[in-house]
Design a protein around this motif. Structure first.
Motif, mmCIF file in Angstrom:
data_model
loop_
_atom_site.group_PDB
_atom_site.id
_atom_site.type_symbol
_atom_site.label_atom_id
_atom_site.label_comp_id
_atom_site.label_asym_id
_atom_site.label_seq_id
_atom_site.Cartn_x
_atom_site.Cartn_y
_atom_site.Cartn_z
ATOM 1 N N CYS A 50 0.943 -0.972 -0.232
ATOM 2 C CA CYS A 50 -0.064 0.445 0.298
ATOM 3 C C CYS A 50 0.705 0.534 0.187
ATOM 4 C CB CYS A 50 -0.547 0.170 1.231
ATOM 5 S SG CYS A 50 -1.961 -1.415 1.179
ATOM 6 N N LEU A 51 1.841 1.162 0.681
ATOM 7 C CA LEU A 51 2.477 2.438 0.974
ATOM 8 C C LEU A 51 3.431 2.661 -0.773
ATOM 9 C CD1 LEU A 51 3.873 4.607 3.259
ATOM 10 C CD2 LEU A 51 6.003 3.166 3.671
ATOM 11 N N GLU A 52 3.625 1.327 -1.164
ATOM 12 C CA GLU A 52 4.752 1.726 -2.735
ATOM 13 C C GLU A 52 3.151 2.506 -3.326
ATOM 14 O OE1 GLU A 52 7.890 -1.948 -1.886
ATOM 15 O OE2 GLU A 52 5.952 -2.301 -3.206
ATOM 16 N N LEU A 53 2.572 1.753 -3.370
ATOM 17 C CA LEU A 53 1.294 2.539 -4.123
ATOM 18 C C LEU A 53 1.500 3.436 -4.002
ATOM 19 C CD1 LEU A 53 -0.739 -1.225 -4.840
ATOM 20 C CD2 LEU A 53 0.520 0.121 -6.061
ATOM 21 N N GLY A 54 1.158 4.199 -2.819
ATOM 22 C CA GLY A 54 0.270 5.565 -2.720
ATOM 23 C C GLY A 54 1.177 6.361 -2.791
ATOM 24 N N ASP A 55 2.481 6.509 -2.713
ATOM 25 C CA ASP A 55 3.925 6.872 -2.757
ATOM 26 C C ASP A 55 4.291 6.650 -4.551
ATOM 27 O OD1 ASP A 55 4.372 6.897 -0.287
ATOM 28 O OD2 ASP A 55 6.420 5.806 -0.218
ATOM 29 N N ASP A 56 3.841 5.785 -5.206
ATOM 30 C CA ASP A 56 3.683 6.504 -6.658
ATOM 31 C C ASP A 56 2.296 7.506 -7.388
ATOM 32 O OD1 ASP A 56 5.956 4.441 -7.572
ATOM 33 O OD2 ASP A 56 4.486 2.614 -7.872
ATOM 34 N N ALA A 57 1.574 6.992 -6.605
ATOM 35 C CA ALA A 57 0.397 7.912 -6.517
ATOM 36 C C ALA A 57 0.462 9.299 -6.523
ATOM 37 C CB ALA A 57 -1.296 7.109 -5.986
ATOM 38 N N SER A 144 -0.020 5.101 -16.564
ATOM 39 C CA SER A 144 -0.925 4.749 -16.327
ATOM 40 C C SER A 144 -1.000 3.766 -16.465
ATOM 41 C CB SER A 144 -2.006 5.960 -16.649
ATOM 42 O OG SER A 144 -1.237 5.853 -18.275
ATOM 43 N N SER A 145 -0.149 2.732 -18.167
ATOM 44 C CA SER A 145 -0.680 2.197 -18.255
ATOM 45 C C SER A 145 -0.084 0.900 -17.738
ATOM 46 C CB SER A 145 0.383 1.688 -19.692
ATOM 47 O OG SER A 145 -0.624 2.751 -21.053
ATOM 48 N N TRP A 146 0.919 1.225 -16.838
ATOM 49 C CA TRP A 146 1.891 0.185 -16.004
ATOM 50 C C TRP A 146 0.531 -0.046 -14.235
ATOM 51 C CZ3 TRP A 146 3.832 1.844 -10.785
ATOM 52 C CH2 TRP A 146 4.601 0.705 -10.020
ATOM 53 N N ARG A 147 0.382 1.503 -14.031
ATOM 54 C CA ARG A 147 -0.139 1.290 -12.802
ATOM 55 C C ARG A 147 -1.685 0.242 -12.892
ATOM 56 N NH1 ARG A 147 0.606 3.708 -8.343
ATOM 57 N NH2 ARG A 147 -2.291 4.050 -6.509
ATOM 58 N N LEU A 148 -1.985 0.071 -14.299
ATOM 59 C CA LEU A 148 -3.903 -0.108 -14.583
ATOM 60 C C LEU A 148 -3.367 -1.010 -14.046
ATOM 61 C CD1 LEU A 148 -6.366 -0.061 -15.744
ATOM 62 C CD2 LEU A 148 -5.638 0.511 -17.897
ATOM 63 N N ALA A 149 -1.926 -2.072 -15.189
ATOM 64 C CA ALA A 149 -2.082 -3.128 -15.275
ATOM 65 C C ALA A 149 -2.130 -3.454 -14.363
ATOM 66 C CB ALA A 149 -0.822 -3.588 -16.126
ATOM 67 N N HIS A 150 -0.995 -2.936 -12.852
ATOM 68 C CA HIS A 150 -1.113 -3.394 -11.560
ATOM 69 C C HIS A 150 -2.023 -3.234 -10.545
ATOM 70 C CE1 HIS A 150 1.130 -4.123 -7.682
ATOM 71 N NE2 HIS A 150 1.568 -2.916 -7.899
ATOM 72 N N THR A 155 -7.065 -6.126 -8.223
ATOM 73 C CA THR A 155 -8.993 -6.589 -7.809
ATOM 74 C C THR A 155 -8.930 -7.839 -7.799
ATOM 75 O OG1 THR A 155 -9.106 -7.414 -10.654
ATOM 76 C CG2 THR A 155 -9.620 -4.870 -9.699
ATOM 77 N N ALA A 156 -7.806 -8.209 -7.503
ATOM 78 C CA ALA A 156 -8.275 -9.998 -6.728
ATOM 79 C C ALA A 156 -7.528 -10.429 -5.780
ATOM 80 C CB ALA A 156 -7.724 -11.212 -8.187
ATOM 81 N N ALA A 166 -8.592 -0.780 -5.685
ATOM 82 C CA ALA A 166 -7.892 -1.233 -6.952
ATOM 83 C C ALA A 166 -9.519 -1.412 -7.950
ATOM 84 C CB ALA A 166 -7.584 -2.713 -7.023
ATOM 85 N N ALA A 167 -10.732 -1.238 -7.907
ATOM 86 C CA ALA A 167 -10.968 -1.438 -8.006
ATOM 87 C C ALA A 167 -11.549 0.117 -8.674
ATOM 88 C CB ALA A 167 -12.518 -2.213 -8.037
ATOM 89 N N LYS A 168 -11.451 0.826 -7.930
ATOM 90 C CA LYS A 168 -11.963 2.256 -8.117
ATOM 91 C C LYS A 168 -10.622 2.690 -9.092
ATOM 92 C CE LYS A 168 -12.917 6.912 -6.055
ATOM 93 N NZ LYS A 168 -12.057 7.597 -6.305
ATOM 94 N N GLY A 169 -9.830 2.713 -8.593
ATOM 95 C CA GLY A 169 -8.874 2.608 -8.977
ATOM 96 C C GLY A 169 -8.406 2.596 -11.051
ATOM 97 N N VAL A 170 -8.915 1.212 -11.213
ATOM 98 C CA VAL A 170 -8.936 0.738 -12.966
ATOM 99 C C VAL A 170 -9.943 1.783 -13.945
ATOM 100 C CG1 VAL A 170 -9.706 -1.117 -13.946
ATOM 101 C CG2 VAL A 170 -8.409 -1.391 -12.405
ATOM 102 N N LYS A 171 -10.728 2.082 -12.925
ATOM 103 C CA LYS A 171 -11.440 2.424 -13.763
ATOM 104 C C LYS A 171 -10.977 4.196 -14.148
ATOM 105 C CE LYS A 171 -15.472 1.028 -12.073
ATOM 106 N NZ LYS A 171 -17.580 1.706 -11.321
ATOM 107 N N GLU A 172 -10.121 5.012 -13.073
ATOM 108 C CA GLU A 172 -10.142 6.470 -13.196
ATOM 109 C C GLU A 172 -8.782 5.660 -14.085
ATOM 110 O OE1 GLU A 172 -10.783 8.053 -9.131
ATOM 111 O OE2 GLU A 172 -8.706 7.212 -8.395
ATOM 112 N N LEU A 173 -7.523 4.873 -13.893
ATOM 113 C CA LEU A 173 -6.531 4.988 -14.935
ATOM 114 C C LEU A 173 -6.491 4.734 -16.484
ATOM 115 C CD1 LEU A 173 -4.448 3.115 -12.347
ATOM 116 C CD2 LEU A 173 -4.436 5.218 -13.021
#
Length: 276
Positions: A50-57, A144-150, A155-156, A166-173
């Motif tokens: 969560c920290l890694e993904l949060g820092d990226d964002a 955005s392509s890389w984060r979307l795949a991540h 989502t699983a 992740a489900a919310k982020g997929v729509k945004e990305l």
């Protein structure tokens, strides 16, 4: 120039989603979600992710915010601000989850405002200066392509909170990627000067693809998108330069991150404990 097919293909499978505007909606993505750490999930590992993904964002959002008053047109200024707000929203949810599961009980402000550069775990590409508009759109397309795949993979996740974020982020990305793709095509298939700049921008971001793929192996998905967009734009696909062991994820950053954080954190550090 006809490029409608590239956007349609990138949006395939998301035809019914509402277009973003200050996020994809105002519903709380965590409403009704059990926040207890599921059995078999390591809390420390979940917090680190969560920290890694949060820092990226967060770092990406701060760079996008720097385009305010500097974008080529008012419409693009608003669009980039909206994308930044989406990412900021993702960072807040991820930091909150990290604080819930790492045993510290820290809130999102503690992660965003009261850590030094060496404590951040964002990928290096996110922290680089904006450069020109071509570089920034090339970076947005790649990130955005890389984060979307991540996030699609997450989502699983066995953690219901991360799954919801992740489900919310997929729509945004999905729409972040579409926006970036549109500009890469416009600039690549535009004037001689815009083509030159877009080509240079893609070449620059290519130097950081290796680190991205070490942080999360989305090579196939990212290169497929880059190939599709670059072909439409009449541009070469950037070559992925091998990374150096995931420098950003290990807290090894460029000289550009500390000044970015100094600006981001200045008010909170000048008035610790303040609320507004």
């Amino acid at each position: 120039m006809s490029d409608d097919h590239v956007y349609a293909a990138l949006a395939e499978g998301h035809e019914d989603d509402t277009r973003w505007a200050y996020g994809t909606g105002f519903e709380d993505p965590l409403h009704g979600v059990d926040t207890a750490v599921p059995a078999g999930v390591d809390g420390a590992e979940l917090a680190a992710l969560c920290l890694e993904l949060g820092d990226d964002a967060l770092v990406s959002a701060q760079r996008l915010a720097e385009w305010t008053t500097r974008a080529p047109e008012l419409e693009e200024e608003v669009a980039l601000a909206n994308i930044g707000l989406d990412l900021l929203g993702q960072a807040r949810l991820l930091y909150a989850r990290a604080g819930q599961v790492d045993g510290t009980g820290r809130g999102e402000d503690a992660y965003a405002y009261f850590r030094d550069a060496g404590d951040f775990r964002n990928v290096t590409l996110a922290e680089l200066p904006n450069g020109d508009f071509a570089f920034s759109t090339a970076r947005l397309l790649v990130l955005s392509s890389w984060r979307l795949a991540h996030l699609q993979a997450l989502t699983a996740s066995p953690d219901p909170v991360l799954r919801a974020v992740a489900a919310k982020g997929v729509k945004e990305l999905t729409y972040h990627r579409q926006y970036a793709a549109e500009w890469v095509v416009r600039l690549g298939d535009g004037t001689e000067e815009s083509h030159r700049r877009m080509r240079a921008g893609l070449r620059q971001v290519g130097a950081y693809l290796g680190e991205l793929f070490e942080a999360h192996d989305a090579r196939e998905e990212v290169l497929a998108v880059l190939g599709q967009v670059a072909d439409t734009a009449g541009l070469p696909v950037p070559e992925a330069v091998p990374g150096d062991g995931g420098a950003g994820r290990l807290g090894r950053h460029t000289e550009h991150l500390a000044p970015l954080l100094e600006e981001l954190q200045s008010v909170a550090r000048a008035h610790p404990g303040a609320t507004w």
